[in-house]
Design a protein around this motif. Sequence first.
Motif, PDB file in Angstrom:
ATOM      1  N   HIS A  80      14.942  -0.488  -4.486  1.00 36.38           N
ATOM      2  CA  HIS A  80      16.040  -0.401  -3.522  1.00 36.38           C
ATOM      3  C   HIS A  80      17.233   0.327  -4.125  1.00 36.38           C
ATOM      4  N   SER A  81      17.548   0.067  -5.380  1.00 34.76           N
ATOM      5  CA  SER A  81      18.676   0.731  -6.035  1.00 34.76           C
ATOM      6  C   SER A  81      18.444   2.233  -6.133  1.00 34.76           C
ATOM      7  N   ALA A  82      17.237   2.616  -6.507  1.00 37.86           N
ATOM      8  CA  ALA A  82      16.934   4.038  -6.615  1.00 37.86           C
ATOM      9  C   ALA A  82      17.017   4.722  -5.258  1.00 37.86           C
ATOM     10  N   SER A  83      16.568   4.053  -4.205  1.00 39.37           N
ATOM     11  CA  SER A  83      16.635   4.673  -2.880  1.00 39.37           C
ATOM     12  C   SER A  83      18.083   4.857  -2.423  1.00 39.37           C
ATOM     13  N   LEU A  84      18.961   3.940  -2.800  1.00 45.30           N
ATOM     14  CA  LEU A  84      20.376   4.096  -2.458  1.00 45.30           C
ATOM     15  C   LEU A  84      21.003   5.266  -3.211  1.00 45.30           C
ATOM     16  N   LEU A  85      20.616   5.444  -4.471  1.00 49.28           N
ATOM     17  CA  LEU A  85      21.188   6.523  -5.272  1.00 49.28           C
ATOM     18  C   LEU A  85      20.773   7.902  -4.783  1.00 49.28           C
ATOM     19  N   VAL A  86      19.595   8.014  -4.210  1.00 50.04           N
ATOM     20  CA  VAL A  86      19.131   9.310  -3.723  1.00 50.04           C
ATOM     21  C   VAL A  86      19.344   9.462  -2.223  1.00 50.04           C
ATOM     22  N   SER A  87      20.128   8.575  -1.645  1.00 49.72           N
ATOM     23  CA  SER A  87      20.463   8.618  -0.215  1.00 49.72           C
ATOM     24  C   SER A  87      19.215   8.626   0.659  1.00 49.72           C
ATOM     25  N   SER A  88      18.309   7.742   0.358  1.00 49.44           N
ATOM     26  CA  SER A  88      17.070   7.620   1.110  1.00 49.44           C
ATOM     27  C   SER A  88      17.043   6.279   1.825  1.00 49.44           C
ATOM     28  N   ARG A  89      16.097   6.134   2.735  1.00 52.45           N
ATOM     29  CA  ARG A  89      15.936   4.842   3.405  1.00 52.45           C
ATOM     30  C   ARG A  89      15.423   3.822   2.401  1.00 52.45           C
ATOM     31  N   PRO A  90      15.741   2.558   2.606  1.00 53.00           N
ATOM     32  CA  PRO A  90      15.176   1.521   1.727  1.00 53.00           C
ATOM     33  C   PRO A  90      13.654   1.516   1.827  1.00 53.00           C
ATOM     34  N   PRO A  91      12.979   1.247   0.724  1.00 54.26           N
ATOM     35  CA  PRO A  91      11.513   1.251   0.766  1.00 54.26           C
ATOM     36  C   PRO A  91      10.974   0.100   1.599  1.00 54.26           C
ATOM     37  N   THR A  92       9.909   0.368   2.293  1.00 49.43           N
ATOM     38  CA  THR A  92       9.260  -0.668   3.103  1.00 49.43           C
ATOM     39  C   THR A  92       8.463  -1.590   2.174  1.00 49.43           C
ATOM     40  N   PRO A  93       8.095  -2.764   2.636  1.00 52.22           N
ATOM     41  CA  PRO A  93       7.271  -3.641   1.797  1.00 52.22           C
ATOM     42  C   PRO A  93       5.960  -2.995   1.355  1.00 52.22           C
ATOM     43  N   GLY A  94       5.394  -2.123   2.169  1.00 55.04           N
ATOM     44  CA  GLY A  94       4.169  -1.420   1.789  1.00 55.04           C
ATOM     45  C   GLY A  94       4.377  -0.478   0.621  1.00 55.04           C
ATOM     46  N   ILE A  95       5.513   0.227   0.630  1.00 52.74           N
ATOM     47  CA  ILE A  95       5.820   1.141  -0.468  1.00 52.74           C
ATOM     48  C   ILE A  95       6.045   0.368  -1.753  1.00 52.74           C
ATOM     49  N   VAL A  96       6.779  -0.732  -1.666  1.00 54.83           N
ATOM     50  CA  VAL A  96       7.042  -1.551  -2.856  1.00 54.83           C
ATOM     51  C   VAL A  96       5.741  -2.120  -3.407  1.00 54.83           C
ATOM     52  N   ARG A 149       2.733  -0.880  -3.093  1.00 55.74           N
ATOM     53  CA  ARG A 149       1.972   0.205  -3.716  1.00 55.74           C
ATOM     54  C   ARG A 149       2.522   0.543  -5.082  1.00 55.74           C
ATOM     55  N   GLY A 150       3.854   0.533  -5.212  1.00 59.22           N
ATOM     56  CA  GLY A 150       4.472   0.805  -6.511  1.00 59.22           C
ATOM     57  C   GLY A 150       4.111  -0.244  -7.543  1.00 59.22           C
ATOM     58  N   ILE A 151       4.150  -1.504  -7.138  1.00 59.02           N
ATOM     59  CA  ILE A 151       3.798  -2.583  -8.052  1.00 59.02           C
ATOM     60  C   ILE A 151       2.304  -2.521  -8.389  1.00 59.02           C
ATOM     61  N   GLY A 152       1.477  -2.181  -7.413  1.00 58.33           N
ATOM     62  CA  GLY A 152       0.042  -2.035  -7.672  1.00 58.33           C
ATOM     63  C   GLY A 152      -0.248  -0.905  -8.648  1.00 58.33           C
ATOM     64  N   LEU A 153       0.474   0.207  -8.515  1.00 56.98           N
ATOM     65  CA  LEU A 153       0.291   1.331  -9.431  1.00 56.98           C
ATOM     66  C   LEU A 153       0.741   0.950 -10.837  1.00 56.98           C
ATOM     67  N   GLU A 154       1.818   0.178 -10.945  1.00 61.46           N
ATOM     68  CA  GLU A 154       2.246  -0.294 -12.258  1.00 61.46           C
ATOM     69  C   GLU A 154       1.167  -1.168 -12.893  1.00 61.46           C
ATOM     70  N   GLY A 155       0.521  -2.007 -12.090  1.00 62.05           N
ATOM     71  CA  GLY A 155      -0.561  -2.840 -12.600  1.00 62.05           C
ATOM     72  C   GLY A 155      -1.743  -2.009 -13.074  1.00 62.05           C
ATOM     73  N   LEU A 156      -2.104  -0.985 -12.297  1.00 63.39           N
ATOM     74  CA  LEU A 156      -3.195  -0.103 -12.686  1.00 63.39           C
ATOM     75  C   LEU A 156      -2.874   0.624 -13.989  1.00 63.39           C
ATOM     76  N   CYS A 157      -1.654   1.127 -14.103  1.00 64.05           N
ATOM     77  CA  CYS A 157      -1.258   1.828 -15.327  1.00 64.05           C
ATOM     78  C   CYS A 157      -1.227   0.881 -16.523  1.00 64.05           C
ATOM     79  N   SER A 158      -0.813  -0.353 -16.314  1.00 59.84           N
ATOM     80  CA  SER A 158      -0.837  -1.332 -17.405  1.00 59.84           C
ATOM     81  C   SER A 158      -2.273  -1.639 -17.820  1.00 59.84           C
ATOM     82  N   PHE A 159      -3.169  -1.706 -16.847  1.00 56.67           N
ATOM     83  CA  PHE A 159      -4.583  -1.925 -17.156  1.00 56.67           C
ATOM     84  C   PHE A 159      -5.138  -0.775 -17.993  1.00 56.67           C
TER      85      PHE A 159
END
Length: 86
Positions: free
Chosen positions: A7-23, A25-35
């Motif tokens: 949410h903070s990053a989206s505010l800094l780039v003047s974008s809409r707040p991320p939807t729960p689906g986007i968040v 997916r981001g957390i899922g990608l972090e999990g995949l990269c950690s794996f």
Amino acid sequence: MQVGIYHSASLLVSSRPPTPGIVSRGIGLEGLCSFLAGLWGTGSGSTTLTENVHTLAITKVANRKSVQLGAIFLILSSFTGKDLVH
């Protein structure tokens, strides 16, 4: 959890707040990269960093191309050893 960073990053780039689906997916990608990091034995996982939001705030650079160029530079420089840079 660092969901607020999205949410903070989206505010800094003047974008809409991320939807729960986007968040999620981001957390899922972090999990995949950690794996993958665990498989390769790097000893550290992958996560969203607060420092990246601070970098956006300080530099005011939120251009995707500049971030991609910086990532390419860091990847290429990782192939050179410390012995070559004196």
